[in-house]
Design an enzyme around this catalytic site. Sequence first.
Site, short mmCIF file in Angstrom:
data_model
loop_
_atom_site.label_atom_id
_atom_site.label_comp_id
_atom_site.label_asym_id
_atom_site.label_seq_id
_atom_site.Cartn_x
_atom_site.Cartn_y
_atom_site.Cartn_z
N ARG A 234 -25.83 -69.39 0.16
CA ARG A 234 -26.84 -69.69 1.33
C ARG A 234 -27.37 -70.91 1.22
NH1 ARG A 234 -24.27 -65.96 2.96
NH2 ARG A 234 -25.22 -63.95 3.97
N HIS B 25 -18.96 -73.30 6.49
CA HIS B 25 -19.20 -71.98 6.26
C HIS B 25 -17.96 -71.01 6.28
CE1 HIS B 25 -22.77 -68.77 5.99
NE2 HIS B 25 -21.66 -68.18 5.19
N GLU C 112 -27.41 -74.07 10.28
CA GLU C 112 -26.00 -74.32 10.57
C GLU C 112 -26.02 -73.96 12.05
OE1 GLU C 112 -23.95 -71.25 8.27
OE2 GLU C 112 -24.46 -72.45 6.32
#
Length: 314
Positions: free
Chosen positions: A234, A280, A263
């Site tokens: 994270r 990601h 994000e």
Amino acid sequence: MKMLFMLRDPFIKAEPKFLDDMRTLGEVKVILTDQGIEKEELKREVADMDVIVVAVVKIDKEIIDAAPNLKYIMKFGSGYDNIDHLYAREKGIPVTNIPGQNTEAVADHAFGLMIAAARHITQKNQEMKAGHWENTIGYEIFKKRIGIIGFGNIGKALARRASGFNMEINTYGNHKDYETAEKLQVNFVELDELLSTSDVIVICTNYNEKTRKMINKDTLGMMKPTAILINISRGGLVDEDALIEALKKGQISAAGLDVFADEPTKSELATLPNVIATPHIGAATYEAVDRMGEGAFENLKRFAAGDELENLVN
């Protein structure tokens, strides 16, 4: 029942049959979230939903309150820090996740980032495509020391891969599986020792208030100037401003980042020449999406039938 799926774009493209299965259980609406979604729009979308299946979008108290019919929240993945599961529990709404199904995909990606950063692979690729030929020296991963922060499923998968590179493996975290550690020749050490002695540091621990910005100016200062930092967990685990400063000053050698504090990210981090940045995608493999899709379908069938849910987190 009415179900809202908020998933990353490649998840849907990789496994379109997954949604056909879901439609046998009720009405399905899909929102692709790679570019994010504004909170007011999200409130409107959840207003009449019975079920929310979510990847990375934040489901907080405000969103839960905006969905008066909401009866079930499912995390499409493992880490559920984007869901206020404690508030959901107060309202009698179960929250489940799908643990372990993206483990191998994320561990693969971490090693890809590690090798790319050590050997400047992405930079050299860009230069070659621009017609520029210049040799650059890098570091070997073989027989180096890896420090793994977190020894859950992904940490263990990383250790298995590291053993194939004859790496010395140290780990730090609350979860101490001594039996697996002995098999994989993993040493449990304190965080200070891990940070100061590792050639590669991989973050794969849970995000919470205790671990928030655990990689900061002080902890970065403990690392070797040749160290490579990898984060596949994270973004909030890292103080991004401190990392930018450390990378610019050469305080550490490089970073491989698949996750960011916000994000889609607008952070300068993604633009630095000694950073390998990906959006990601650690869990974005056909195999992982297929496994997560099967897990999601099985639990939704249980919910529809009124049966006990698996992997309840609240």
